[in-house]
Design an enzyme around this catalytic site. Structure first.
Site, PDB file in Angstrom:
ATOM      1  N   GLU A 177       0.801  -1.236   0.000  1.00 29.23           N
ATOM      2  CA  GLU A 177       0.000   0.000   0.000  1.00 29.23           C
ATOM      3  C   GLU A 177       0.833   1.285   0.000  1.00 29.23           C
ATOM      4  O   GLU A 177       0.670   2.145   0.880  1.00 29.23           O
ATOM      5  CB  GLU A 177      -0.992  -0.032   1.171  1.00 29.23           C
ATOM      6  CG  GLU A 177      -1.885  -1.263   1.090  1.00 29.23           C
ATOM      7  CD  GLU A 177      -2.858  -1.423   2.268  1.00 29.23           C
ATOM      8  OE1 GLU A 177      -2.826  -0.590   3.180  1.00 29.23           O
ATOM      9  OE2 GLU A 177      -3.635  -2.384   2.240  1.00 29.23           O
ATOM     10  N   GLU A 234      -6.022 -10.295  -2.438  1.00 27.21           N
ATOM     11  CA  GLU A 234      -6.902 -10.192  -1.255  1.00 27.21           C
ATOM     12  C   GLU A 234      -8.356 -10.006  -1.677  1.00 27.21           C
ATOM     13  O   GLU A 234      -9.100  -9.235  -1.054  1.00 27.21           O
ATOM     14  CB  GLU A 234      -6.490  -8.993  -0.369  1.00 27.21           C
ATOM     15  CG  GLU A 234      -5.031  -8.960   0.011  1.00 27.21           C
ATOM     16  CD  GLU A 234      -4.636  -7.777   0.893  1.00 27.21           C
ATOM     17  OE1 GLU A 234      -5.529  -7.076   1.410  1.00 27.21           O
ATOM     18  OE2 GLU A 234      -3.430  -7.562   1.060  1.00 27.21           O
TER      19      GLU A 234
END
Ligand code: 9MR
Length: 353
Positions: free
Chosen positions: A159, A266
């Protein structure tokens, strides 16, 4: 009977029975026998787990029978591994790794450098690049080295892009070691600790925010030009049921353009976070199943050498982080009783071609 046949047989009957059961969450009961996804896919089908969940025999059986790769949901992050005094603990990561090994599953490492994890033991280190950098390297080396030969890959940088897509995030690691340099360094250290593992960058909202995708692609380009041994591109794929058709396909294709391994890392599809244009919950559930299918179809369409894994972020609905946030969400493949939902059927159909 060999253990593989036992495994398949057990799930075959468990899921076939489930398939005849009552309607779950208002969804039509799926018809016919169900095949474990891991038996249908030529690439790893992953899920995330918490060590404590593995104590539940029903959960453990469903997980090992359906999936072929495990990611620790949070216990291989700094928040668990790094102790207040700067020491490390690996008991729960080792349990997850042991479960994967005992069930013929791959292990995926998640996540080494993440803006959201800044343990006090690092914050209080003196600001000189030398000692901070040494501790940073030491952490990466300890994690990657411990699972060398078992972990097929690692999220080295997680991220890195700001939510609005305008720039890289600013945080402890970037401030102390440099906005790009801390990433390049992490990739080199991870590579030295395991020459075989695929080394990933990973982010979310790439399919819903074109500015973020663009920034992510530019970062990957910059890291490669800087010589970082980055060999995999992750697309978390946490999405909502109202995502327009086509966005996932375009994103997965765009991420593949570097020729590196791609990890749908994910995926989950939220019902409650989706906007209001659906007339009924059934319609939302159908859109959710279509999005799962679209993501998998786009992944299957990649060159085989680029198909790293397709990972769903949890097993049964109540296990999901989204359900911990809103109890009425149903983002995953199985309901609370471990019964496959239409999302599962949608993936099964894609894998059957
Ligand atoms: O699902 C995870 C949740 O249980 C943890 O509390 C949280 C913090 O460790 O992380 C969640 O997983 C996140 C993943 O590590 C990175 N991408 C977003 C995921 C959902 O928030």
């Amino acid at each position: 009977m060999n253990s593989d046949l036992t495994r398949r047989g057990a799930l075959g009957s468990a899921l076939a029975l489930a398939a005849c059961g009552p309607r779950a969450n208002g969804q039509p009961a799926p018809q016919g026998p169900v095949t474990p996804l891991r038996d249908l896919a030529p690439f790893p089908i992953g899920t995330c787990v918490q060590a404590g969940f593995l104590d539940d025999p029903a959960y453990a059986a469903l997980t090992s029978q359906t999936f072929s790769q495990l990611t620790a949901e949070w216990e291989m992050k700094m928040e668990y591994i790094v102790l207040p005094d700067g020491g490390f603990r690996f008991d729960r990561p080792d349990r997850i790794a042991g479960f994967a090994r005992n069930h013929g599953m791959k292990l995926f490492g998640h996540a080494l450098v993440w803006y959201a994890q800044q343990p006090d033991a690092f914050v209080r280190l003196d600001e000189s690049r030398t000692s901070f950098g040494r501790a940073y390297d030491n952490y990466i080396t300890a994690c990657v080295g411990r699972y060398r030969g078992q972990a097929s890959g690692w999220d080295v940088v997680n991220e890195p892009i700001r939510d609005d897509g305008s720039a890289l995030r600013d945080h402890l690691w970037s401030q102390r070691l440099g906005p790009i340099d801390h990433m390049v360094r992490a990739f080199h250290v991870a590579r030295a600790a395991d020459p075989e593992a695929v080394l990933f960058i990973n982010d979310y909202n790439l399919e819903s925010n074109p500015a973020k995708l663009d920034q992510y692609l530019r970062l990957i380009d910059a890291l490669l030009k800087a010589g970082a041994p980055l060999t995999g591109v992750g697309c978390q794929t946490h999405c909502n049921a109202d995502l327009p058709t086509g966005a996932l396909t375009r994103t997965i294709r765009a991420l593949a353009r570097f020729g590196l391994k791609v990890h749908v890392s994910e995926i989950d599809v939220s019902i409650v976070r989706a906007g209001g244009w659906f007339v009924s919950r059934e319609e939302k559930l159908a859109a959710q199943a279509r999005l799962y299918a679209e993501a998998l179809a786009a992944f299957v369409a990649l060159p085989e050498a680029q198909q790293f894994a397709f990972t769903i972020w949890g097993v049964r609905d109540p296990d999901s982080w989204l359900v911990r946030e809103n109890a009425s969400d149903t983002p995953l493949l199985f309901d609370g009783q471990g019964r496959p939902k239409q999302t599962y059927r949608a993936l099964e159909r894609v894998l059957r071609g």
